[in-house]
Design an enzyme around this catalytic site. Sequence first.
Site, PDB file in Angstrom:
ATOM      1  CG  PHE A   1      -0.230   0.393   2.511  1.00  0.00           C
ATOM      2  CD1 PHE A   1       0.013   1.725   2.813  1.00  0.00           C
ATOM      3  CD2 PHE A   1       0.231  -0.569   3.411  1.00  0.00           C
ATOM      4  CE1 PHE A   1       0.677   2.094   3.978  1.00  0.00           C
ATOM      5  CE2 PHE A   1       0.895  -0.206   4.566  1.00  0.00           C
ATOM      6  CZ  PHE A   1       1.117   1.125   4.847  1.00  0.00           C
TER       7      PHE A   1
ATOM      8  NE  ARG B   1      -4.873  -2.398   4.055  1.00  0.00           N
ATOM      9  CZ  ARG B   1      -5.756  -3.375   4.191  1.00  0.00           C
ATOM     10  NH1 ARG B   1      -6.994  -3.244   3.728  1.00  0.00           N
ATOM     11  NH2 ARG B   1      -5.443  -4.503   4.803  1.00  0.00           N
TER      12      ARG B   1
ATOM     13  CB  SER C   1       4.836  -7.363   5.676  1.00  0.00           C
ATOM     14  OG  SER C   1       3.899  -8.355   5.308  1.00  0.00           O
TER      15      SER C   1
ATOM     16  CB  CYS D   1      10.507  -0.507   2.621  1.00  0.00           C
ATOM     17  SG  CYS D   1      11.169   0.080   1.073  1.00  0.00           S
TER      18      CYS D   1
ATOM     19  CD  GLU E   1       8.450  -2.712   8.152  1.00  0.00           C
ATOM     20  OE1 GLU E   1       7.718  -3.708   7.995  1.00  0.00           O
ATOM     21  OE2 GLU E   1       9.026  -2.143   7.222  1.00  0.00           O
TER      22      GLU E   1
END
Length: 496
Positions: free
Chosen positions: A149, A177, A226, A281, A383
């Site tokens: 997303f 999303r 992820s 990220c 994270e």
Amino acid sequence: MYRIQNAINGKLVSSSSDRETGVFNPATGEQIGQLPLSTDAEINEAVASAKQAQVAWGDAPPAKRARVMHRFLTLLNENIEDLAREISREQGKTHEDAIGEWTRGIEVVEFACSIPQMLKGEYSRNVGPAIDTYSARHPLGVVAGITPFNFPGMVPMWMYPMAIACGNAFVLKPSERDPSASMMAWELLRQAGLPDGILNIVHGDKSAVDCLLDHPDVKAVSFVGSTPIAQYVYERGTKAGKRVQALGGAKNHMIIMPDADMEQAANALMGAGYGAAGERCMAISVAVPVGEETADRLVAALKPKVEALKIGPSTDSAAEMGPVITKAHQEKVLDYINEGEKAGANLVVDGRGFSLQGYENGYFVGGTLFDNVTEDMSIYRDEIFGPVLSVVRKNTFAEAVDLIHGHEYANGTAIFTRDGDAARDFADRIEVGMVGINVPIPVPVAYHSFGGWKRSAFGAHGIYGPEAVHFYTRLKTVTARWPTGVKEGSVFAFPS
Ligand code: NAD
């Protein structure tokens, strides 16, 4: 409220699925769209149309494919303002940040325009008597992409421009999303003359992903998301015989040496820690000052800046950071702040309880700064993917390096220093995929490749740049003898 459609074989088609999910505006909490969770039959139809279309596209001269990319590039640049507004509406990031996101995606399209040069093969004359050898890169066929997303425009564009330019057909499953950015880019590619079926977009969740991972006609999968899902996609996809590159999560550290320009380092941490509400990220979520005095100066420089962060919706041009993506994610970030406080970290700036008049239902979290964080705390290990920066104090450069090496993730890292020796040693020795020296977010330009190490990426190839050419093609090597008139009897020994 709009209804998202799939894009299959050059047309927008409504899904017949009875499973759906909502698309929300994170700044207001209001549902703005409805997205279908497509059926296996719809995914199969997208793959079938890609398979059929790919044959002619894969045989087309690379220059012809590059010309489509040239036109796509022009259209992207002409429409960048609207494209950015679409990202902000569904994702929540500021307009300026969304423009930056598209710009980095556009750079990949610029690189894809060079595909005739990138696909040039190798040729060796006279490897034996009248024998020549040449090798060429062939497309794989149908390849798929599954995206997160946080960069709904850029991350898909890390994948499909290069895959398509290499002669493949692509099936994209964007994040549920914020699907609209990819739909707008699809429409521009269609206007640029991309043949029907070369880029298909199907919406869905785990079931759509599983269908792509198991489909025998999908030859390769690019995934970004992820780490637990990246690992799952890598294992299931490779078991089905596919090439898989699966990029995962991160916890990026920035070392601040005693000789660093503290104002520069603190400003860099503000952008890298709180930009895009920490949902990158390559965000820096751990600052590692070396020495107590450096740490005290760093926290003193950061505190007023974090307190002064301008938080708001993307329509506020003064906003420096927007909301996080969902209500559930907002609650998760707030839980981490509670946990950090309970674990004994020093909460220097508390982002809980942030509220904005007129946007009380938006998913906002205030900028949060923790000091004296230790390795055992969940705010250090996990994270968080929110506007939460942790300061972990270390006494020496060696201890700071050991800290980074002890973490499971190794996506990006940075060092701020004026000491060339320390910087070179760090860049050389650190076991992390992307390194910045006085550069807080070292995302490589489009003509290099992107990729983390350790549990931040599964698979052998980085994404975009020259690595993409290798990932999206397979090498064929031909050995040929001309003229055929050379007289030779049967040879039973291995040819040499
Ligand atoms: P996510 O893993 O939840 O979702 C990514 C994609 O996987 C989505 O398309 C989603 O529909 C699909 N998916 C979700 N659950 C699945 C399941 N159980 N089985 C199969 N598919 C599933 O990630 P997200 O929340 O959208 O994105 C944030 C994450 O992405 C962060 O961890 C971030 O670090 C990471 N990320 C990494 C990079 C990188 O380059 N390494 C870049 C951007 C984002």
